[in-house]
Design a protein around this motif. Structure first.
Motif, short mmCIF file in Angstrom:
data_model
loop_
_atom_site.label_atom_id
_atom_site.label_comp_id
_atom_site.label_asym_id
_atom_site.label_seq_id
_atom_site.Cartn_x
_atom_site.Cartn_y
_atom_site.Cartn_z
N ILE A 144 22.39 9.80 -2.34
CA ILE A 144 22.78 8.64 -3.16
C ILE A 144 23.39 7.42 -2.30
N ILE A 145 24.22 7.82 -1.30
CA ILE A 145 24.90 6.73 -0.52
C ILE A 145 23.90 5.93 0.26
N PRO A 146 22.87 6.39 1.16
CA PRO A 146 22.00 5.68 1.80
C PRO A 146 21.21 5.02 0.86
N LYS A 147 20.75 5.50 -0.28
CA LYS A 147 20.17 4.83 -1.52
C LYS A 147 20.69 3.70 -1.96
N TYR A 148 22.13 3.76 -2.05
CA TYR A 148 22.90 2.74 -2.39
C TYR A 148 22.86 1.50 -1.50
N ALA A 149 23.20 2.05 -0.28
CA ALA A 149 23.22 0.89 0.85
C ALA A 149 21.69 0.21 0.78
N MET A 150 20.71 0.85 0.74
CA MET A 150 19.51 -0.03 0.70
C MET A 150 19.36 -0.72 -0.52
N TYR A 151 19.61 -0.49 -1.66
CA TYR A 151 19.97 -1.25 -2.50
C TYR A 151 20.90 -2.42 -2.46
N LEU A 174 10.10 1.33 4.31
CA LEU A 174 9.86 2.71 5.18
C LEU A 174 11.14 3.52 5.15
N VAL A 175 12.27 2.93 4.86
CA VAL A 175 13.50 3.60 4.87
C VAL A 175 13.36 4.18 3.31
N PRO A 223 8.90 -3.76 -1.49
CA PRO A 223 7.32 -4.24 -1.48
C PRO A 223 7.24 -5.48 -2.40
N VAL A 224 7.72 -5.63 -3.57
CA VAL A 224 7.60 -6.78 -4.54
C VAL A 224 8.01 -7.91 -3.68
N LEU A 282 0.89 -1.21 -0.07
CA LEU A 282 0.16 -0.04 -0.13
C LEU A 282 0.86 1.19 0.01
N LEU A 283 2.03 1.26 1.03
CA LEU A 283 2.78 2.32 0.84
C LEU A 283 3.46 2.50 -0.58
N PHE A 284 3.97 1.60 -1.14
CA PHE A 284 4.49 1.61 -2.44
C PHE A 284 3.37 2.04 -3.37
N ILE A 285 2.06 1.72 -3.63
CA ILE A 285 0.99 2.27 -4.40
C ILE A 285 1.07 3.77 -4.33
N GLU A 286 1.05 4.13 -2.92
CA GLU A 286 0.79 5.50 -2.71
C GLU A 286 2.09 6.55 -3.01
N GLU A 287 3.14 5.81 -2.97
CA GLU A 287 4.53 6.56 -3.33
C GLU A 287 4.63 6.57 -4.90
N CYS A 288 4.14 5.34 -5.77
CA CYS A 288 3.74 5.54 -7.13
C CYS A 288 3.16 6.85 -7.47
#
Length: 324
Positions: free
Chosen positions: A232-239, A291-292, A76-77, A47-53
């Motif tokens: 970009i650093i925390p984004k890459y860390a999450m990836y 969430l992050v 989410p997937v 649901l959070l992903f849909i809202e984010e979309c």
């Protein structure tokens, strides 16, 4: 006589994973609470992903909408597929393959995301005119610091994209092949013999994965300073965290289960219980990552400032010695 011949083994320990209805009928109070909470987490993640979309569709420039949605959808997937695998254990192979195919596309999309955050291919090439790429990075060449730096050209940019795109394409091809072989009873994840298809397909896919992660790491190392203002650093860390949890953690648990390290607990065999533990852990982990990532990507998307020599350090790309 073998000393273990008098032991009785529950028939369910040698059978296929139970049906969904069998799990529901045998759930105790703890099981009901556990399954309910994990299902709630997977539902909230989606649901959070849909809202984010919806937010991305309204607020984000057109050139970034697709890649951001793809990257945001990884956790989410995977969490949703894990929830389906938790409730329907016999579908675990298919849910895992679906998650793996989606993440293979995300690997490529994350590379494109970094380029789009700079402004696209043309602006990247324009800004990178006096820079070079450091290719001695993980996961392939982190132990080879002697490798030369590579000039940033259209050809080198194309090769970086191709290195990640091949995984997105071939992973889907090998997944379809695995399903076809499974219908012919030729592909079995538990069959590690030299004659089994899994022992040949899985290592090859692993090599493709390493090759695909290399261009992303190269681009990240090059743009981490220029894109520092957009986190970009925390984004890459999450990836990277999604990669480790969905691939490495799952593989370790499944190997332990196939070796019998994880005990059989009726109605689950050792292998089925390992798969179940993996799905349940992923639901919780992907919920937290969702969430992050929501906090990281929910922002105003302003154009990146123009790079200035020796003035604005925050927007400067990584410059190699002697390349100025």
């Amino acid at each position: 006589m073998d000393s273990g011949s008098n032991r009785t083994i529950d028939p369910s320990c040698t059978e296929k994973p139970p049906l969904a209805i069998d799990i529901i009928l045998k759930l105790d109070i703890f099981g009901i609470v556990l399954y309910s909470v994990l299902t709630f987490m997977a539902t909230v993640s989606m649901l959070l992903f849909i809202e984010e979309c919806i937010y991305i569709y309204k607020k984000v420039p057109a050139n970034k909408k697709s890649v951001i949605i793809w990257v945001n959808g990884a956790a989410p997937v995977i969490g949703t597929m894990s929830c389906l695998g938790m409730w329907i254990p016999r579908a675990t192979m298919f849910t895992d393959m679906t998650s793996a195919c989606y993440f293979a596309i995300v690997v490529f999309k994350f590379l494109i995301l970094m380029l789009e955050e700079v402004g696209g291919d043309e602006i990247f090439l324009k800004r990178a005119g006096r820079h070079k790429l450091k290719i001695s990075t993980g996961p392939c060449c982190c132990c080879c610091p002697c490798l030369p730096y590579v000039a940033i050209t259209r050809r080198s940019l194309f090769l970086l994209k191709l290195g990640s795109f091949q995984f997105a394409l071939l992973k889907i091809v090998f997944t379809i092949l695995s399903i076809v072989l499974w219908t012919n009873e030729t592909f079995d994840l538990a069959d590690l013999s030299i004659k089994g298809a899994a022992i040949w397909i899985n290592p090859f896919v692993g090599i493709l994965t390493i090759i695909a992660l290399w261009p992303v790491a190269i681009m990240f190392m090059h743009l981490r300073i220029a894109l520092r203002t957009i986190k970009i650093i925390p984004k890459y860390a999450m990836y990277q965290l999604v990669l480790i949890l969905s691939q490495l953690q799952t593989a370790i648990i499944n190997i332990l289960a196939l070796n019998g390290t994880i005990a059989c607990t009726p109605p689950f065999s050792s292998a089925a219980r390992g798969y179940m533990m993996s799905q349940q852990l992923l639901i919780l982990e992907m919920f937290i990552i969702t969430l992050v990532t929501r906090l990281l990507y929910r922002r105003q998307y302003e154009p990146l400032p123009e790079e200035e020599r020796d003035i604005n350090e925050k927007t400067r790309m990584v410059t190699m010695p002697g390349s100025a």
